[in-house]
Design a protein around this motif. Structure first.
Motif, mmCIF file in Angstrom:
data_model
loop_
_atom_site.group_PDB
_atom_site.id
_atom_site.type_symbol
_atom_site.label_atom_id
_atom_site.label_comp_id
_atom_site.label_asym_id
_atom_site.label_seq_id
_atom_site.Cartn_x
_atom_site.Cartn_y
_atom_site.Cartn_z
ATOM 1 N N VAL A 127 0.858 -1.182 0.000
ATOM 2 C CA VAL A 127 0.000 0.000 0.000
ATOM 3 C C VAL A 127 0.895 1.232 0.000
ATOM 4 O O VAL A 127 1.676 1.440 0.936
ATOM 5 N N GLU A 128 0.796 2.039 -1.030
ATOM 6 C CA GLU A 128 1.590 3.270 -1.141
ATOM 7 C C GLU A 128 0.678 4.455 -0.835
ATOM 8 O O GLU A 128 -0.369 4.633 -1.473
ATOM 9 N N VAL A 129 1.072 5.267 0.155
ATOM 10 C CA VAL A 129 0.308 6.444 0.538
ATOM 11 C C VAL A 129 0.970 7.678 -0.064
ATOM 12 O O VAL A 129 2.186 7.873 0.087
ATOM 13 N N VAL A 130 0.192 8.508 -0.757
ATOM 14 C CA VAL A 130 0.729 9.742 -1.346
ATOM 15 C C VAL A 130 -0.098 10.926 -0.873
ATOM 16 O O VAL A 130 -1.311 10.815 -0.654
ATOM 17 N N ASP A 131 0.572 12.059 -0.706
ATOM 18 C CA ASP A 131 -0.052 13.299 -0.248
ATOM 19 C C ASP A 131 -0.559 14.052 -1.478
ATOM 20 O O ASP A 131 0.229 14.516 -2.302
ATOM 21 N N ASP A 153 0.306 -2.269 -5.005
ATOM 22 C CA ASP A 153 -0.931 -3.015 -5.238
ATOM 23 C C ASP A 153 -2.150 -2.143 -4.977
ATOM 24 O O ASP A 153 -3.201 -2.329 -5.587
ATOM 25 N N LEU A 154 -2.017 -1.200 -4.040
ATOM 26 C CA LEU A 154 -3.083 -0.261 -3.706
ATOM 27 C C LEU A 154 -2.434 1.084 -3.434
ATOM 28 O O LEU A 154 -1.429 1.160 -2.729
ATOM 29 N N VAL A 155 -3.002 2.149 -4.014
ATOM 30 C CA VAL A 155 -2.502 3.504 -3.776
ATOM 31 C C VAL A 155 -3.577 4.286 -3.039
ATOM 32 O O VAL A 155 -4.730 4.338 -3.474
ATOM 33 N N VAL A 156 -3.202 4.866 -1.900
ATOM 34 C CA VAL A 156 -4.113 5.723 -1.141
ATOM 35 C C VAL A 156 -3.743 7.174 -1.443
ATOM 36 O O VAL A 156 -2.663 7.641 -1.067
ATOM 37 N N LEU A 157 -4.607 7.858 -2.172
ATOM 38 C CA LEU A 157 -4.410 9.275 -2.477
ATOM 39 C C LEU A 157 -4.958 10.054 -1.293
ATOM 40 O O LEU A 157 -6.160 10.314 -1.190
ATOM 41 N N ASN A 158 -4.070 10.398 -0.380
ATOM 42 C CA ASN A 158 -4.454 10.956 0.913
ATOM 43 C C ASN A 158 -4.555 12.483 0.865
ATOM 44 O O ASN A 158 -4.051 13.119 -0.062
ATOM 45 N N LYS A 159 -5.216 13.049 1.861
ATOM 46 C CA LYS A 159 -5.359 14.499 2.026
ATOM 47 C C LYS A 159 -6.081 15.139 0.841
ATOM 48 O O LYS A 159 -5.761 16.273 0.448
ATOM 49 N N THR A 160 -7.048 14.450 0.289
ATOM 50 C CA THR A 160 -7.768 14.984 -0.864
ATOM 51 C C THR A 160 -8.651 16.171 -0.492
ATOM 52 O O THR A 160 -9.134 16.890 -1.385
ATOM 53 N N ARG A 162 -7.589 18.751 0.762
ATOM 54 C CA ARG A 162 -6.753 19.940 0.626
ATOM 55 C C ARG A 162 -6.589 20.386 -0.823
ATOM 56 O O ARG A 162 -5.844 21.319 -1.105
ATOM 57 N N VAL A 163 -7.267 19.722 -1.744
ATOM 58 C CA VAL A 163 -7.204 20.120 -3.155
ATOM 59 C C VAL A 163 -8.623 20.213 -3.705
ATOM 60 O O VAL A 163 -9.551 19.575 -3.191
ATOM 61 N N GLY A 164 -8.801 21.011 -4.764
ATOM 62 C CA GLY A 164 -10.104 21.151 -5.386
ATOM 63 C C GLY A 164 -10.464 19.940 -6.220
ATOM 64 O O GLY A 164 -9.637 19.058 -6.475
ATOM 65 N N GLU A 165 -11.718 19.928 -6.683
ATOM 66 C CA GLU A 165 -12.207 18.762 -7.411
ATOM 67 C C GLU A 165 -11.436 18.528 -8.703
ATOM 68 O O GLU A 165 -11.067 17.395 -9.016
ATOM 69 N N ALA A 166 -11.177 19.587 -9.465
ATOM 70 C CA ALA A 166 -10.459 19.435 -10.732
ATOM 71 C C ALA A 166 -9.041 18.920 -10.493
ATOM 72 O O ALA A 166 -8.558 18.032 -11.207
ATOM 73 N N GLU A 167 -8.376 19.475 -9.477
ATOM 74 C CA GLU A 167 -7.024 19.027 -9.156
ATOM 75 C C GLU A 167 -7.028 17.588 -8.663
ATOM 76 O O GLU A 167 -6.129 16.802 -8.981
ATOM 77 N N ALA A 183 -5.320 -0.381 -7.675
ATOM 78 C CA ALA A 183 -6.503 0.404 -7.337
ATOM 79 C C ALA A 183 -6.051 1.695 -6.669
ATOM 80 O O ALA A 183 -5.094 1.705 -5.891
ATOM 81 N N VAL A 184 -6.726 2.804 -6.984
ATOM 82 C CA VAL A 184 -6.416 4.106 -6.397
ATOM 83 C C VAL A 184 -7.618 4.547 -5.562
ATOM 84 O O VAL A 184 -8.723 4.700 -6.091
ATOM 85 N N ILE A 185 -7.397 4.740 -4.256
ATOM 86 C CA ILE A 185 -8.472 5.070 -3.326
ATOM 87 C C ILE A 185 -8.232 6.466 -2.743
ATOM 88 O O ILE A 185 -7.182 6.704 -2.132
ATOM 89 N N PRO A 186 -9.159 7.407 -2.917
ATOM 90 C CA PRO A 186 -9.007 8.718 -2.274
ATOM 91 C C PRO A 186 -9.294 8.618 -0.785
ATOM 92 O O PRO A 186 -10.100 7.789 -0.348
#
Length: 379
Positions: A127-131, A153-160, A162-167, A183-186
């Motif tokens: 599981v890779e966590v990204v800011d 295998d799984l990416v957690v797009l964290n702190k979503t 803090r960004v707008g919908e388009a970004e 899989a990419v999970i916000p």
């Protein structure tokens, strides 16, 4: 061919650069474990706060978190030693999470797990966590992030938040391109559904009605005072169930698994291969690119079914179900000529056996058939 004597414990690698929110996500798992006993291995040095406890450079020590969970701070070279400790029956753990150093090469930890001789562990995924708010800057400072995402295998797009919908959509598309089939999970504050990573324990953590108050209780009370239960976490992914009373064609089924679509993170369950192996049902465990089958004897009177659960993000449920239905053995065989050219039963049996070769490639061979009696519980 038979499964190990005791259930194997899934080992999840949790990675991400400093500030991405790995420890926040880990604390969330510990707060919401619902009776699941978690072993935590911290592959890092320095002060690491986990669930109101602090591990300060205590390499080689094990700390009880007071809630049925354990924490170790280890050097990577000692990983096997601590896995041996945490997989002892006396620890009674259900899952192990390795929190990798912010500067670690996560694929090295994965390689160590896959090469481990410990028969009690099962690879549970990287599981890779990204800011989300700092993704572009992190990628510029650490170009190796692209490589880390490519093996996740799984990416957690964290702190979503803090960004707008388009970004957010731009980042999700970029991360999905870099991570391929993962899989990419916000997420916000590392809050993901624990069932993405492991199944809830089937037994209660404490059988006594009166027990000591734990850190988990205190943290849950604190969380309940600020926000409602995270039912919305389920919206980040989809779960698809498949059941068939018709055996699966092993060759078709392996082709389906080898070409499973992007975003399909976990597959678990049991497969019936009919004439391919009339004596066994096959427990299936797939996470990301990893796949393993574990056969076990059919129980007396057990209904012979294939039962699968597929978990992912952005997956096409109807297409998955149609693909699995096409894998059933009542359709046209993939190699019908092998049967058409020969009328005798021996040739037909040989064709069925050849169809099982693909399945047997994913069966672990280390178990001793003489002392095996139980199926793997984590499928």
């Amino acid at each position: 061919m038979t499964p190990p004597r005791t259930p194997q414990i899934p080992v999840v690698v949790l990675a991400g650069f400093l500030g991405s929110g790995k420890t926040t996500l880990l604390n969330h798992l510990l707060r919401n474990r619902e009776g699941t006993r978690i072993g935590v291995i911290v592959n890092d040095f320095g002060a690491i706060e986990i669930d109101a406890m602090t591990v300060s450079g205590q390499v080689g020590s094990t700390v009880s978190l007071g809630n049925g969970c354990l924490c170790c701070a280890v050097d990577a070279s000692e990983l096997d030693t601590f896995l041996e400790t945490l997989t002892r029956p006396s620890a009674r753990l259900d899952v192990i999470v390795i929190e990798a150093s912010g500067l670690a090469e996560p694929q090295e930890l994965v390689r160590m797990l896959l090469a481990s001789d410990n028969p009690h562990i099962l690879y549970g995924g990287l599981v890779e966590v990204v800011d989300a708010a700092e993704f572009d800057g992190t990628r510029q400072r650490h170009p190796e992030l692209d490589r880390h995402l490519a093996v996740a295998d799984l990416v957690v797009l964290n702190k979503t938040d803090r960004v707008g919908e388009a970004e957010r959509e731009r980042l999700r598309a970029t991360v999905a391109e870099l991570s391929g089939p993962a899989a990419v999970i916000p997420a916000v504050h590392g809050r993901i559904d624990p069932e993405l990573l492991f199944d809830p324990a089937l037994r209660p953590d404490h059988e006594d009605k009166v027990r000591q108050l734990t850190f988990e209780d205190l943290l849950r009370e604190e969380a309940d005072g600020h926000e409602a239960h995270d039912d919305h976490l389920h919206a980040a992914y989809e779960s698809v169930d498949f059941t068939s009373d018709i055996p699966m064609d092993p060759r078709r089924f392996i082709e389906f698994l080898d070409s499973r679509p992007d975003g399909l993170y976990r597959i678990k369950g049991f497969a019936d291969f009919g004439a391919g192996d009339r004596d066994h049902t096959y427990a299936l465990h797939a996470v990301g690119r990893f796949l393993r089958f574990v056969p076990r004897p059919w129980a007396r009177g057990e209904q012979r079914l294939t039962r699968l659960v597929m978990i992912g993000a952005g997956i096409d449920a109807e297409a998955l179900l149609a693909g699995l239905a096409a894998c059933r053995a009542d359709g046209p065989a993939l190699d019908q000529s092998a049967l058409d050219d020969s009328a005798d039963a021996d040739a037909a049996a040989a064709a069925v056996e050849r169809g099982m070769w693909g399945v047997l490639r994913y069966v672990q061979q280390e178990a001793d058939p003489a002392d095996v009696r139980e199926a793997v519980a984590e499928a």
